[in-house]
Design a protein around this motif. Structure first.
Motif, PDB file in Angstrom:
ATOM      1  N   GLY A  69     -27.517 -35.624 -52.320  1.00 56.73           N
ATOM      2  CA  GLY A  69     -26.259 -34.975 -52.656  1.00 56.73           C
ATOM      3  C   GLY A  69     -25.507 -35.721 -53.744  1.00 56.73           C
ATOM      4  O   GLY A  69     -26.008 -36.661 -54.356  1.00 56.73           O
ATOM      5  N   LYS A  70     -24.294 -35.283 -53.971  1.00 55.85           N
ATOM      6  CA  LYS A  70     -23.448 -35.904 -54.989  1.00 55.85           C
ATOM      7  C   LYS A  70     -22.664 -37.066 -54.381  1.00 55.85           C
ATOM      8  O   LYS A  70     -22.022 -36.905 -53.340  1.00 55.85           O
ATOM      9  CB  LYS A  70     -22.498 -34.877 -55.603  1.00 55.85           C
ATOM     10  CG  LYS A  70     -23.206 -33.861 -56.493  1.00 55.85           C
ATOM     11  CD  LYS A  70     -22.202 -32.940 -57.159  1.00 55.85           C
ATOM     12  CE  LYS A  70     -22.878 -31.978 -58.125  1.00 55.85           C
ATOM     13  NZ  LYS A  70     -23.414 -32.671 -59.312  1.00 55.85           N
ATOM     14  N   LEU A  71     -22.715 -38.212 -55.044  1.00 54.69           N
ATOM     15  CA  LEU A  71     -22.127 -39.435 -54.516  1.00 54.69           C
ATOM     16  C   LEU A  71     -20.928 -39.877 -55.351  1.00 54.69           C
ATOM     17  O   LEU A  71     -20.821 -39.550 -56.539  1.00 54.69           O
ATOM     18  CB  LEU A  71     -23.169 -40.560 -54.524  1.00 54.69           C
ATOM     19  CG  LEU A  71     -24.469 -40.309 -53.759  1.00 54.69           C
ATOM     20  CD1 LEU A  71     -25.420 -41.482 -53.955  1.00 54.69           C
ATOM     21  CD2 LEU A  71     -24.190 -40.097 -52.286  1.00 54.69           C
ATOM     22  N   PRO A  72     -20.029 -40.667 -54.770  1.00 51.39           N
ATOM     23  CA  PRO A  72     -18.994 -41.324 -55.571  1.00 51.39           C
ATOM     24  C   PRO A  72     -19.634 -42.378 -56.473  1.00 51.39           C
ATOM     25  O   PRO A  72     -20.717 -42.887 -56.167  1.00 51.39           O
ATOM     26  CB  PRO A  72     -18.082 -41.964 -54.518  1.00 51.39           C
ATOM     27  CG  PRO A  72     -18.953 -42.134 -53.323  1.00 51.39           C
ATOM     28  CD  PRO A  72     -19.935 -41.007 -53.342  1.00 51.39           C
ATOM     29  N   ALA A  73     -18.986 -42.682 -57.573  1.00 50.70           N
ATOM     30  CA  ALA A  73     -19.575 -43.594 -58.558  1.00 50.70           C
ATOM     31  C   ALA A  73     -18.559 -44.626 -59.034  1.00 50.70           C
ATOM     32  O   ALA A  73     -17.347 -44.396 -58.980  1.00 50.70           O
ATOM     33  CB  ALA A  73     -20.109 -42.804 -59.751  1.00 50.70           C
ATOM     34  N   ILE A  74     -19.082 -45.760 -59.510  1.00 48.59           N
ATOM     35  CA  ILE A  74     -18.236 -46.862 -59.978  1.00 48.59           C
ATOM     36  C   ILE A  74     -18.848 -47.458 -61.245  1.00 48.59           C
ATOM     37  O   ILE A  74     -20.041 -47.779 -61.270  1.00 48.59           O
ATOM     38  CB  ILE A  74     -18.118 -47.979 -58.912  1.00 48.59           C
ATOM     39  CG1 ILE A  74     -17.596 -47.419 -57.586  1.00 48.59           C
ATOM     40  CG2 ILE A  74     -17.209 -49.103 -59.407  1.00 48.59           C
ATOM     41  CD1 ILE A  74     -17.706 -48.414 -56.433  1.00 48.59           C
ATOM     42  N   ALA A 133     -18.017 -44.963 -70.102  1.00 45.45           N
ATOM     43  CA  ALA A 133     -18.830 -45.115 -68.886  1.00 45.45           C
ATOM     44  C   ALA A 133     -18.489 -44.026 -67.876  1.00 45.45           C
ATOM     45  O   ALA A 133     -19.378 -43.488 -67.202  1.00 45.45           O
ATOM     46  CB  ALA A 133     -18.600 -46.503 -68.280  1.00 45.45           C
ATOM     47  N   VAL A 134     -17.203 -43.673 -67.789  1.00 46.80           N
ATOM     48  CA  VAL A 134     -16.793 -42.566 -66.914  1.00 46.80           C
ATOM     49  C   VAL A 134     -17.374 -41.251 -67.427  1.00 46.80           C
ATOM     50  O   VAL A 134     -17.837 -40.405 -66.636  1.00 46.80           O
ATOM     51  CB  VAL A 134     -15.262 -42.502 -66.800  1.00 46.80           C
ATOM     52  CG1 VAL A 134     -14.821 -41.271 -66.005  1.00 46.80           C
ATOM     53  CG2 VAL A 134     -14.722 -43.769 -66.143  1.00 46.80           C
ATOM     54  N   LYS A 147     -14.914 -38.195 -58.127  1.00 49.80           N
ATOM     55  CA  LYS A 147     -14.878 -39.398 -57.290  1.00 49.80           C
ATOM     56  C   LYS A 147     -15.446 -40.590 -58.062  1.00 49.80           C
ATOM     57  O   LYS A 147     -16.497 -41.125 -57.729  1.00 49.80           O
ATOM     58  CB  LYS A 147     -15.664 -39.175 -56.001  1.00 49.80           C
ATOM     59  CG  LYS A 147     -15.131 -38.043 -55.136  1.00 49.80           C
ATOM     60  CD  LYS A 147     -15.991 -37.835 -53.896  1.00 49.80           C
ATOM     61  CE  LYS A 147     -15.460 -36.693 -53.041  1.00 49.80           C
ATOM     62  NZ  LYS A 147     -16.320 -36.468 -51.840  1.00 49.80           N
ATOM     63  N   ILE A 148     -14.738 -40.985 -59.122  1.00 45.82           N
ATOM     64  CA  ILE A 148     -15.207 -42.093 -59.963  1.00 45.82           C
ATOM     65  C   ILE A 148     -14.163 -43.194 -60.003  1.00 45.82           C
ATOM     66  O   ILE A 148     -12.970 -42.949 -60.205  1.00 45.82           O
ATOM     67  CB  ILE A 148     -15.522 -41.610 -61.386  1.00 45.82           C
ATOM     68  CG1 ILE A 148     -16.696 -40.614 -61.344  1.00 45.82           C
ATOM     69  CG2 ILE A 148     -15.871 -42.787 -62.295  1.00 45.82           C
ATOM     70  CD1 ILE A 148     -17.083 -40.049 -62.683  1.00 45.82           C
ATOM     71  N   ASP A 167      -6.676 -43.038 -68.409  1.00 47.64           N
ATOM     72  CA  ASP A 167      -7.654 -42.023 -68.047  1.00 47.64           C
ATOM     73  C   ASP A 167      -7.467 -41.599 -66.593  1.00 47.64           C
ATOM     74  O   ASP A 167      -7.787 -42.353 -65.665  1.00 47.64           O
ATOM     75  CB  ASP A 167      -9.067 -42.580 -68.259  1.00 47.64           C
ATOM     76  CG  ASP A 167     -10.150 -41.518 -68.198  1.00 47.64           C
ATOM     77  OD1 ASP A 167      -9.919 -40.466 -67.577  1.00 47.64           O
ATOM     78  OD2 ASP A 167     -11.239 -41.751 -68.770  1.00 47.64           O
ATOM     79  N   THR A 168      -6.955 -40.391 -66.383  1.00 49.06           N
ATOM     80  CA  THR A 168      -6.657 -39.928 -65.026  1.00 49.06           C
ATOM     81  C   THR A 168      -7.911 -39.545 -64.238  1.00 49.06           C
ATOM     82  O   THR A 168      -7.819 -39.275 -63.038  1.00 49.06           O
ATOM     83  CB  THR A 168      -5.702 -38.727 -65.055  1.00 49.06           C
ATOM     84  OG1 THR A 168      -6.304 -37.656 -65.809  1.00 49.06           O
ATOM     85  CG2 THR A 168      -4.376 -39.102 -65.694  1.00 49.06           C
ATOM     86  N   ARG A 169      -9.066 -39.522 -64.878  1.00 48.29           N
ATOM     87  CA  ARG A 169     -10.309 -39.279 -64.139  1.00 48.29           C
ATOM     88  C   ARG A 169     -10.673 -40.476 -63.264  1.00 48.29           C
ATOM     89  O   ARG A 169     -11.453 -40.336 -62.322  1.00 48.29           O
ATOM     90  CB  ARG A 169     -11.452 -38.995 -65.115  1.00 48.29           C
ATOM     91  CG  ARG A 169     -11.270 -37.753 -65.968  1.00 48.29           C
ATOM     92  CD  ARG A 169     -12.380 -37.687 -67.009  1.00 48.29           C
ATOM     93  NE  ARG A 169     -12.409 -38.896 -67.834  1.00 48.29           N
ATOM     94  CZ  ARG A 169     -13.431 -39.232 -68.632  1.00 48.29           C
ATOM     95  NH1 ARG A 169     -14.513 -38.457 -68.682  1.00 48.29           N
ATOM     96  NH2 ARG A 169     -13.377 -40.337 -69.357  1.00 48.29           N
ATOM     97  N   ILE A 170     -10.127 -41.636 -63.590  1.00 48.49           N
ATOM     98  CA  ILE A 170     -10.389 -42.847 -62.812  1.00 48.49           C
ATOM     99  C   ILE A 170      -9.510 -42.792 -61.574  1.00 48.49           C
ATOM    100  O   ILE A 170      -8.297 -42.917 -61.643  1.00 48.49           O
ATOM    101  CB  ILE A 170     -10.094 -44.108 -63.649  1.00 48.49           C
ATOM    102  CG1 ILE A 170     -11.020 -44.157 -64.866  1.00 48.49           C
ATOM    103  CG2 ILE A 170     -10.252 -45.363 -62.799  1.00 48.49           C
ATOM    104  CD1 ILE A 170     -10.644 -45.216 -65.896  1.00 48.49           C
ATOM    105  N   LYS A 171     -10.126 -42.618 -60.422  1.00 47.30           N
ATOM    106  CA  LYS A 171      -9.378 -42.398 -59.192  1.00 47.30           C
ATOM    107  C   LYS A 171      -9.109 -43.672 -58.403  1.00 47.30           C
ATOM    108  O   LYS A 171      -8.256 -43.689 -57.511  1.00 47.30           O
ATOM    109  CB  LYS A 171     -10.133 -41.397 -58.300  1.00 47.30           C
ATOM    110  CG  LYS A 171     -10.315 -40.018 -58.926  1.00 47.30           C
ATOM    111  CD  LYS A 171      -8.979 -39.375 -59.263  1.00 47.30           C
ATOM    112  CE  LYS A 171      -9.095 -37.897 -59.617  1.00 47.30           C
ATOM    113  NZ  LYS A 171      -9.865 -37.636 -60.831  1.00 47.30           N
TER     114      LYS A 171
END
Length: 368
Positions: A69-74, A133-134, A147-148, A167-171
């Motif tokens: 499945g789809k996972l959170p990433a860092i 990288a994001v 979920k990055i 960058d608001t995509r960075i949660k």
């Protein structure tokens, strides 16, 4: 109108060609050459991705084995002057063991990444490195783009905060044993050179260096180590210059950084808007770290909008409840590079100072 459209089409076609030409093919080392062993719990592959400045970055992608499945990433980078084969790779691999897709990358001009002259820096370009990288992680099939998070170590801790502000995509963001590179470059350690005269003298020296030898290197960890070196310098030596953490592509392990390579950092203050970060942030620092004051001040300014070492006063953070400061008892600055050891030269017993469980909890709570 037709002429205008024709001109626009020609310009667009030319731009597309230019963008494609800017992409660079990198020759990456495929052998495992990290300063830590590969975990049996993860899969690993070398990858590349592009930045908006036309640079190609080299990275190590770690994924948990048997994950579906789809996972959170860092995304992970740092310390400043280090490479992905050192601390950032270890952080990435350990977090992949805990269920995240992780990416440890070499910054622009560094390690296996592209960019000439080597080992130079820019607040803008380095912040873009994290955001690129994001971009890369967001497009992977096994990653949930909502979920990055990011981890910045040492000087890249400050860069991570700057990226999170932009960058608001960075949660979720972890700044580990952080330096504020703009503060130390402009003010010296503990703000001991925070005066116009000192900055002017430094600017004069750097300005002359640009014509004298713009590619000159300096700033690698001192070797041989003087007997009277401060403890934090001994700690740096123990990590970067011994089998514990030495790597051939690391500037800190060898001849350092381009002398004028951080000139822009000395004339900037790039954490101005961190009091407006709405996403979750964990600042963690060692109790005995010489750099602890960077993390504590950044956290205080991020939450309250004012702190020692910050010449501006802003509004308090609109979302203070998801900001955390963690001071790790008895830990030094370099203990948070790899966990630390009870004796120098990486000997003795591991001290295990990196709070992996805390970071896992932080990311799982805030990347959901």
């Amino acid at each position: 109108m037709a002429i205008a459209v024709g001109i626009l089409t020609a310009c667009t076609e030319k731009k597309q060609t230019t963008d494609n030409d800017m992409k660079q093919e990198l020759t990456l080392t495929q052998d495992w050459d990290k300063v830590f062993p590969l975990s049996e719990k993860v899969n690993h592959q070398k990858v590349t991705f592009e930045t908006q400045y036309g640079l190609t970055l080299a990275a190590d992608l770690y994924t948990p084995k048997d994950a579906t499945g789809k996972l959170p990433a860092i995304a992970v980078s740092g310390p400043f002057g280090a490479t992905k084969e050192q601390s950032s790779g270890l952080y990435a691999m350990r977090m992949a063991e805990r269920g995240f897709v992780t990416l440890a990358f070499d910054p622009s001009y560094t390690g296996e990444s592209s960019g000439e002259p080597r080992r130079t820096a820019s607040p803008d370009i380095n912040t873009e490195d994290f955001m690129a990288a994001v971009d890369y992680l967001s497009q992977l099939e096994n990653v949930d783009a909502e979920k990055i998070g990011i981890i910045g170590i040492c000087g890249w801790g400050g860069i991570a905060l700057n990226a999170a502000a932009a960058d608001t995509r960075i949660k979720a963001t972890v700044a580990s044993t952080m330096y504020d590179m703009t503060r130390v470059a402009g003010n010296g350690y503990y703000d001991s050179e925070d005066k116009e005269e000192s900055r002017h003298a430094a600017r004069e020296a750097l300005s002359k260096q640009r014509l004298a030898d713009p590619k000159a290197m300096a700033g690698g960890v001192i070797d041989p180590l003087p007997d009277d070196a401060p403890q934090f310098v001994k700690d740096y030596y123990d990590y970067y210059k011994t089998e514990r953490g030495y790597h051939a592509r690391s500037g800190n392990s060898n001849d350092g950084w381009r002398v004028i390579g951080t000139q822009a950092y000395a004339n900037s203050r790039f954490l101005y808007y961190i009091n407006e970060i709405r996403s979750a942030v964990l600042v963690m620092h060692g109790e005995k770290a010489h750099s602890r004051y960077f993390g504590e001040a950044a956290y205080k300014y991020m939450v309250e909008g004012k702190a020692e070492g910050y010449n501006v006063v802003g509004k308090p953070n609109p979302v203070p409840e998801n900001k955390q400061l963690l001071i790790i008892p008895n830990a030094s600055h370099c203990d948070l590079y790899d966990g630390g050891y009870t004796e120098l030269v990486g000997k003795g017993e591991p001290k295990n100072m990196i709070p992996w469980d805390k970071m896992e909890e932080f990311f799982k709570t805030n990347l959901k």
